[in-house]
Design a protein around this motif. Structure first.
Motif, PDB file in Angstrom:
ATOM      1  N   GLY A  39       0.791  -1.226   0.000  1.00  0.00           N
ATOM      2  CA  GLY A  39       0.000   0.000   0.000  1.00  0.00           C
ATOM      3  C   GLY A  39       0.819   1.270   0.000  1.00  0.00           C
ATOM      4  O   GLY A  39       0.278   2.361   0.183  1.00  0.00           O
ATOM      5  N   LYS A  40       2.127   1.164  -0.239  1.00  0.00           N
ATOM      6  CA  LYS A  40       3.016   2.316  -0.116  1.00  0.00           C
ATOM      7  C   LYS A  40       2.687   3.403  -1.136  1.00  0.00           C
ATOM      8  O   LYS A  40       2.544   4.578  -0.785  1.00  0.00           O
ATOM      9  N   SER A  41       2.580   3.023  -2.412  1.00  0.00           N
ATOM     10  CA  SER A  41       2.281   4.017  -3.444  1.00  0.00           C
ATOM     11  C   SER A  41       0.882   4.594  -3.266  1.00  0.00           C
ATOM     12  O   SER A  41       0.655   5.789  -3.503  1.00  0.00           O
ATOM     13  N   THR A  42      -0.048   3.759  -2.857  1.00  0.00           N
ATOM     14  CA  THR A  42      -1.406   4.251  -2.594  1.00  0.00           C
ATOM     15  C   THR A  42      -1.392   5.333  -1.528  1.00  0.00           C
ATOM     16  O   THR A  42      -2.117   6.326  -1.619  1.00  0.00           O
ATOM     17  N   LEU A  43      -0.571   5.157  -0.513  1.00  0.00           N
ATOM     18  CA  LEU A  43      -0.459   6.152   0.547  1.00  0.00           C
ATOM     19  C   LEU A  43      -0.042   7.506  -0.023  1.00  0.00           C
ATOM     20  O   LEU A  43      -0.659   8.544   0.281  1.00  0.00           O
ATOM     21  N   LEU A  44       0.991   7.521  -0.863  1.00  0.00           N
ATOM     22  CA  LEU A  44       1.438   8.787  -1.443  1.00  0.00           C
ATOM     23  C   LEU A  44       0.388   9.376  -2.376  1.00  0.00           C
ATOM     24  O   LEU A  44       0.173  10.593  -2.394  1.00  0.00           O
ATOM     25  N   LEU A  45      -0.279   8.529  -3.148  1.00  0.00           N
ATOM     26  CA  LEU A  45      -1.317   9.029  -4.054  1.00  0.00           C
ATOM     27  C   LEU A  45      -2.482   9.640  -3.287  1.00  0.00           C
ATOM     28  O   LEU A  45      -3.080  10.624  -3.729  1.00  0.00           O
ATOM     29  N   ALA A  46      -2.792   9.077  -2.129  1.00  0.00           N
ATOM     30  CA  ALA A  46      -3.853   9.644  -1.296  1.00  0.00           C
ATOM     31  C   ALA A  46      -3.431  10.998  -0.730  1.00  0.00           C
ATOM     32  O   ALA A  46      -4.216  11.951  -0.718  1.00  0.00           O
ATOM     33  N   VAL A  47      -2.201  11.091  -0.267  1.00  0.00           N
ATOM     34  CA  VAL A  47      -1.699  12.365   0.260  1.00  0.00           C
ATOM     35  C   VAL A  47      -1.705  13.429  -0.840  1.00  0.00           C
ATOM     36  O   VAL A  47      -2.039  14.595  -0.592  1.00  0.00           O
ATOM     37  N   ALA A  48      -1.358  13.021  -2.066  1.00  0.00           N
ATOM     38  CA  ALA A  48      -1.274  13.961  -3.185  1.00  0.00           C
ATOM     39  C   ALA A  48      -2.629  14.277  -3.802  1.00  0.00           C
ATOM     40  O   ALA A  48      -2.705  15.076  -4.743  1.00  0.00           O
ATOM     41  N   GLY A  49      -3.706  13.654  -3.314  1.00  0.00           N
ATOM     42  CA  GLY A  49      -5.036  13.947  -3.831  1.00  0.00           C
ATOM     43  C   GLY A  49      -5.382  13.237  -5.120  1.00  0.00           C
ATOM     44  O   GLY A  49      -6.398  13.539  -5.744  1.00  0.00           O
ATOM     45  N   VAL A  50      -4.547  12.272  -5.519  1.00  0.00           N
ATOM     46  CA  VAL A  50      -4.801  11.546  -6.767  1.00  0.00           C
ATOM     47  C   VAL A  50      -5.867  10.476  -6.565  1.00  0.00           C
ATOM     48  O   VAL A  50      -6.670  10.214  -7.460  1.00  0.00           O
ATOM     49  N   VAL A  51      -5.855   9.818  -5.409  1.00  0.00           N
ATOM     50  CA  VAL A  51      -6.924   8.887  -5.042  1.00  0.00           C
ATOM     51  C   VAL A  51      -7.592   9.422  -3.775  1.00  0.00           C
ATOM     52  O   VAL A  51      -6.944  10.070  -2.947  1.00  0.00           O
ATOM     53  N   LYS A  52      -8.878   9.142  -3.629  1.00  0.00           N
ATOM     54  CA  LYS A  52      -9.637   9.644  -2.496  1.00  0.00           C
ATOM     55  C   LYS A  52      -9.792   8.576  -1.422  1.00  0.00           C
ATOM     56  O   LYS A  52      -9.990   7.404  -1.726  1.00  0.00           O
ATOM     57  N   ALA A  53      -9.707   8.992  -0.179  1.00  0.00           N
ATOM     58  CA  ALA A  53      -9.836   8.075   0.947  1.00  0.00           C
ATOM     59  C   ALA A  53     -11.295   7.724   1.186  1.00  0.00           C
ATOM     60  O   ALA A  53     -12.199   8.546   0.970  1.00  0.00           O
ATOM     61  N   ARG A  54     -11.514   6.496   1.642  1.00  0.00           N
ATOM     62  CA  ARG A  54     -12.856   6.087   2.060  1.00  0.00           C
ATOM     63  C   ARG A  54     -13.160   6.628   3.442  1.00  0.00           C
ATOM     64  O   ARG A  54     -14.310   6.951   3.763  1.00  0.00           O
TER      65      ARG A  54
END
Length: 241
Positions: A39-54
């Motif tokens: 989940g490492k890349s997902t974490l950065l993408l969430a911080v960067a606003g590229v993917v949205k958190a549930r």
């Protein structure tokens, strides 16, 4: 600089992050390491606003970023160097660097900052008018970091900066990371090169199967049985990294 609390991210029915909490203090280098699929890349993408958190919260310098788009986050002081670099191969080095400054209006300072990047990475000065797809992998990584720096970030996110690079080039990249920290930039690194991550970072989080398995000062983690168990003891889910 960054506060994440109880962060959950899904890709459809696949759970990528489950209850992740971490902090990055101003001026720190913090690493997130873990096996593939953790989940490492997902974490950065969430911080960067590229993917949205549930569920959960992300704050940048005390500001809740939940409703902010990626472009607004760049203006707020966040830059991401994604895994695989994602430079624009048909554009020149100069044009790629200029794209990093599109959120800015201070043209004179932009020129000065480009000069700083070229001092940090002299090979980019030599290749300045060449198309980016003619660069080596290491040179492209330097370009990606330089492009991110043109946004004048307070927080720089680096996703697998050593991936596929020769050891000498990795040395140059991490030397640049240390220089950036000395210049006042806070850095969050996702890295599979455990040795490099622990050597560069003040603190390290171990992510496994979408959750934090352990964390602490980097110097205290290396070589311990608890660290080996956290890093190697739980396999990733095989989902999105």
């Amino acid at each position: 600089m960054l506060n994440i609390r109880d962060l959950h991210v899904n890709y459809g029915n696949i759970i990528a992050l489950r209850g992740v909490s971490l902090d990055v203090g101003e001026g720190e280098i913090v690493a997130v390491i873990g096996p593939n699929g953790a989940g490492k890349s997902t974490l950065l993408l969430a911080v960067a606003g590229v993917v949205k958190a549930r569920a959960g919260s992300i704050e940048l310098a005390g500001r809740n970023t939940a409703q902010m788009q990626a472009e607004a986050l760049v203006s707020a002081g966040l830059s991401l160097v994604p895994e695989g670099r994602h430079i624009f191969g048909s554009l020149s080095v100069a044009e790629n660097l200029a794209l990093g400054a599109t959120v800015r209006r201070d043209r004179k300072r932009i020129a000065a900052d480009i000069d700083k990047v070229l001092v940090m990475f002299p090979v980019l000065k030599d290749r300045y008018r060449q198309r980016a797809n003619k660069l080596s992998g290491g040179e492209q990584q330097m370009l990606a970091i330089g492009r991110a720096m043109l946004a004048r970030p307070k927080l720089l996110l680096l996703d697998e900066p050593s991936l596929g690079l020769a050891p000498l080039v990795v040395n140059q990249v991490y030397q640049a990371v240390l220089e950036l920290r000395r210049s006042g930039v806070t850095v969050l690194i996702v890295e599979q090169n455990v040795t490099r991550a622990l050597a560069a970072a003040d603190r390290t989080y171990v992510l496994s199967s979408g959750a934090i398995a352990m964390s602490g000062k980097s110097a205290d983690l290396s070589g311990t049985a608890a660290f080996d168990a956290a890093y190697f003891g739980v396999a990733g889910e095989g989902g999105k990294p």
